[in-house]
Write a protein that holds these residues in place. Structure first.
Motif, mmCIF file in Angstrom:
data_model
loop_
_atom_site.group_PDB
_atom_site.id
_atom_site.type_symbol
_atom_site.label_atom_id
_atom_site.label_comp_id
_atom_site.label_asym_id
_atom_site.label_seq_id
_atom_site.Cartn_x
_atom_site.Cartn_y
_atom_site.Cartn_z
ATOM 1 N N UNK A 65 9.144 -6.702 2.330
ATOM 2 C CA UNK A 65 10.262 -7.393 2.970
ATOM 3 C C UNK A 65 11.609 -7.004 2.370
ATOM 4 N N UNK A 66 11.576 -6.314 1.240
ATOM 5 C CA UNK A 66 12.831 -5.907 0.608
ATOM 6 C C UNK A 66 13.442 -4.742 1.381
ATOM 7 N N UNK A 67 14.705 -4.912 1.740
ATOM 8 C CA UNK A 67 15.419 -3.870 2.486
ATOM 9 C C UNK A 67 15.789 -2.732 1.547
ATOM 10 N N UNK A 68 15.344 -1.516 1.889
ATOM 11 C CA UNK A 68 15.744 -0.333 1.130
ATOM 12 C C UNK A 68 15.508 0.900 2.003
ATOM 13 N N UNK A 69 16.102 2.001 1.601
ATOM 14 C CA UNK A 69 15.996 3.231 2.383
ATOM 15 C C UNK A 69 14.718 3.965 1.995
ATOM 16 N N UNK A 70 13.715 3.909 2.862
ATOM 17 C CA UNK A 70 12.429 4.541 2.596
ATOM 18 C C UNK A 70 12.309 5.849 3.376
ATOM 19 N N UNK A 71 11.730 6.864 2.769
ATOM 20 C CA UNK A 71 11.440 8.110 3.493
ATOM 21 C C UNK A 71 9.931 8.256 3.703
ATOM 22 N N UNK A 72 9.248 7.136 3.720
ATOM 23 C CA UNK A 72 7.802 7.108 3.930
ATOM 24 C C UNK A 72 7.469 5.897 4.787
ATOM 25 N N UNK A 73 6.252 5.885 5.310
ATOM 26 C CA UNK A 73 5.756 4.726 6.060
ATOM 27 C C UNK A 73 5.115 3.765 5.065
ATOM 28 N N UNK A 74 5.595 2.534 5.025
ATOM 29 C CA UNK A 74 5.010 1.525 4.137
ATOM 30 C C UNK A 74 4.001 0.697 4.925
ATOM 31 N N UNK A 75 2.844 0.492 4.321
ATOM 32 C CA UNK A 75 1.766 -0.253 4.976
ATOM 33 C C UNK A 75 1.243 -1.311 4.008
ATOM 34 N N UNK A 76 1.139 -2.559 4.482
ATOM 35 C CA UNK A 76 0.553 -3.648 3.694
ATOM 36 C C UNK A 76 -0.691 -4.153 4.412
ATOM 37 N N UNK A 77 -1.809 -4.154 3.725
ATOM 38 C CA UNK A 77 -3.083 -4.593 4.302
ATOM 39 C C UNK A 77 -3.556 -5.863 3.609
ATOM 40 N N UNK A 78 -3.881 -6.862 4.397
ATOM 41 C CA UNK A 78 -4.395 -8.121 3.861
ATOM 42 C C UNK A 78 -5.737 -8.397 4.536
ATOM 43 N N UNK A 79 -6.817 -8.292 3.783
ATOM 44 C CA UNK A 79 -8.150 -8.411 4.366
ATOM 45 C C UNK A 79 -8.881 -9.656 3.878
ATOM 46 N N UNK A 80 -9.624 -10.262 4.770
ATOM 47 C CA UNK A 80 -10.482 -11.391 4.432
ATOM 48 C C UNK A 80 -11.839 -10.890 3.924
ATOM 49 N N UNK B 246 7.023 -3.727 -9.879
ATOM 50 C CA UNK B 246 6.400 -2.439 -9.585
ATOM 51 C C UNK B 246 6.155 -2.272 -8.089
ATOM 52 N N UNK B 247 5.638 -3.310 -7.438
ATOM 53 C CA UNK B 247 5.343 -3.201 -6.008
ATOM 54 C C UNK B 247 6.624 -2.939 -5.209
ATOM 55 N N UNK B 248 7.730 -3.506 -5.634
ATOM 56 C CA UNK B 248 8.999 -3.254 -4.935
ATOM 57 C C UNK B 248 9.436 -1.808 -5.101
#
Length: 409
Positions: A234-249, A404-406
């Protein structure tokens, strides 16, 4: 949100996903389906997977790689059985439950337990039942322990779950658990068709210790990872990659479910991403994956349980988890990259190895990296009493992990 906010909302996997959707929408993420991925424009999207799992991602033109992180939405608890009513005993109404995941069962005795999940009741037709989210955040159930005066051997031996783990919830002979569920779901008892309801420890998270340096709560494993990953994407920044967050049950029971990490969902998502023109510039050597999950800290009363040379200490930073048998997905190159990132940015970190002969728990890392191959690592925060009804971690370690995650996402 801060970690305590996430923990307070994480009363069931359904509520974890619902709160994630709310947060994502507030930051411009839009709902999408797997079949739409190949034609999506630049933007932020999320895919709901059977209401208890979710994948969020941001598509960017000219993206050179992928940075992906995973966590799980579940934690050990007790679930109401489909026919929960049991015969009253000792003038107490009782309910039938079964354990979910590998919990420390004795920590559930004599605790105030609430109830959360979903209830389905009759709708317009059989194919469209009405879903109601349920969150009884008050002491409703108690699993009473037996006094040592009545059994001097009570602290020895195994727990008979079907006999000893039977919660009580009311006095007398008249109370009906289905009516209690109906009240919580705002429907008629006779209209209830099914439910998926967890019993959870209803005390809120607390900061503990002389200076508030510890956090205690149910579900730190793995809601702490959910929180860190979400705050990072959710942090706004200039990324040159695709960010993916996976939340699995269902990580706690092996992940081999339709909404688990060992399903075909993530493979399907990646297959569709490859078809999207925005992903044509992605290079395989610029794709990285972090599996975020709790780590075992050295227990101050059981130091012999830790590896003699790879001790993990509370308050000393995030943990990179390693395993020669690849129970964790971490390899040497990814460890080097993470160490470099941490050292360059002043983030405390530790490297864990399990004590030989004690293989440790499973994670999403080896599962996901087996079918989405990329450089990967298993990481998390160290904690005590993992899988207790009330776990303990150090606030400083969570802060280091979120920092680190940011950087990573």
């Amino acid at each position: 949100m801060n970690l305590i906010d996430y923990l307070n909302k994480a009363v069931s996997p359904y509520h974890v996903v619902a709160s994630l959707e709310e947060e994502l929408k507030s930051k411009g993420y839009k709902p999408a389906s797997i079949s739409q991925i190949k034609v999506l424009d630049e933007g932020k999207y999320f895919i709901n997977i059977f209401d208890t799992s979710l994948v969020a991602f941001e598509l960017k033109a000219g993206a050179k790689g992928i940075h992906m992180a995973s966590a799980h939405t579940d934690y050990p608890c007790f679930k109401l059985k489909p026919e929960p009513k049991m015969a009253a005993a000792g003038n107490c109404q009782r309910v039938n439950v079964e354990p979910y995941g590998g919990m420390l069962k004795r920590t559930w005795f004599d605790r105030p337990l609430g109830m959360a999940g979903v209830v389905y009741s009759k709708g317009e037709d059989a194919m469209h039942p009405i879903k109601a989210m349920v969150n009884v955040r008050k002491p409703l159930f108690i699993i009473p322990g037996l006094a040592p005066h009545m059994d001097r051997e009570i602290e020895k031996g195994d727990i008979n779950v079907q006999k000893e783990i039977v919660p009580i919830y009311a006095l007398g002979e008249e109370s009906e658990i289905i009516s209690v569920i109906a009240d919580a779901a705002s429907c008629k008892a006779e209209d209830i068709l099914s439910f998926d309801l967890d019993l959870n420890f209803c005390q809120e998270p607390v900061l503990a210790g002389a200076n508030g340096e510890f956090i205690m709560a149910q579900g730190i494993d793995n809601i702490a990872s959910v929180a860190a990953i979400t705050n990072a994407i959710l942090e706004e920044k200039d990324r040159d990659y695709i960010s993916i967050a996976c939340y699995f049950n269902n990580e706690e029971i092996g992940s081999s479910t339709k909404q688990g990490a060992d399903s075909g969902v993530l493979s399907m998502i990646f297959d569709e991403l490859k078809k999207n023109p925005l992903c044509e510039t992605i290079r395989n050597d610029n794709c990285f994956f972090i599996s975020a999950d709790g780590a075992h800290a050295l227990h101050p009363n059981y130091p012999e349980k830790a590896d003699p040379t790879s001790k993990v200490l509370l308050g000393k930073g995030l943990v990179v988890k390693t395993s020669a048998s690849q129970r964790y997905a971490t390899d040497a190159k990814m460890t080097a990259i993470i160490k470099g990132m941490c050292h360059e940015n002043g983030i405390d970190m530790q490297v864990q190895a399990n004590k030989s002969g004690a293989p440790g728990g499973s994670t999403l890392g080896p599962i996901i990296s087996s079918y989405v191959p990329m450089l990967a690592a298993d990481m998390g925060i160290p904690m005590l009493a993992m899988h207790s009804s009330y776990e303990t971690a150090a606030c400083a370690d969570y802060e280091a992990f979120e920092r680190f995650m940011k950087l990573f996402l």
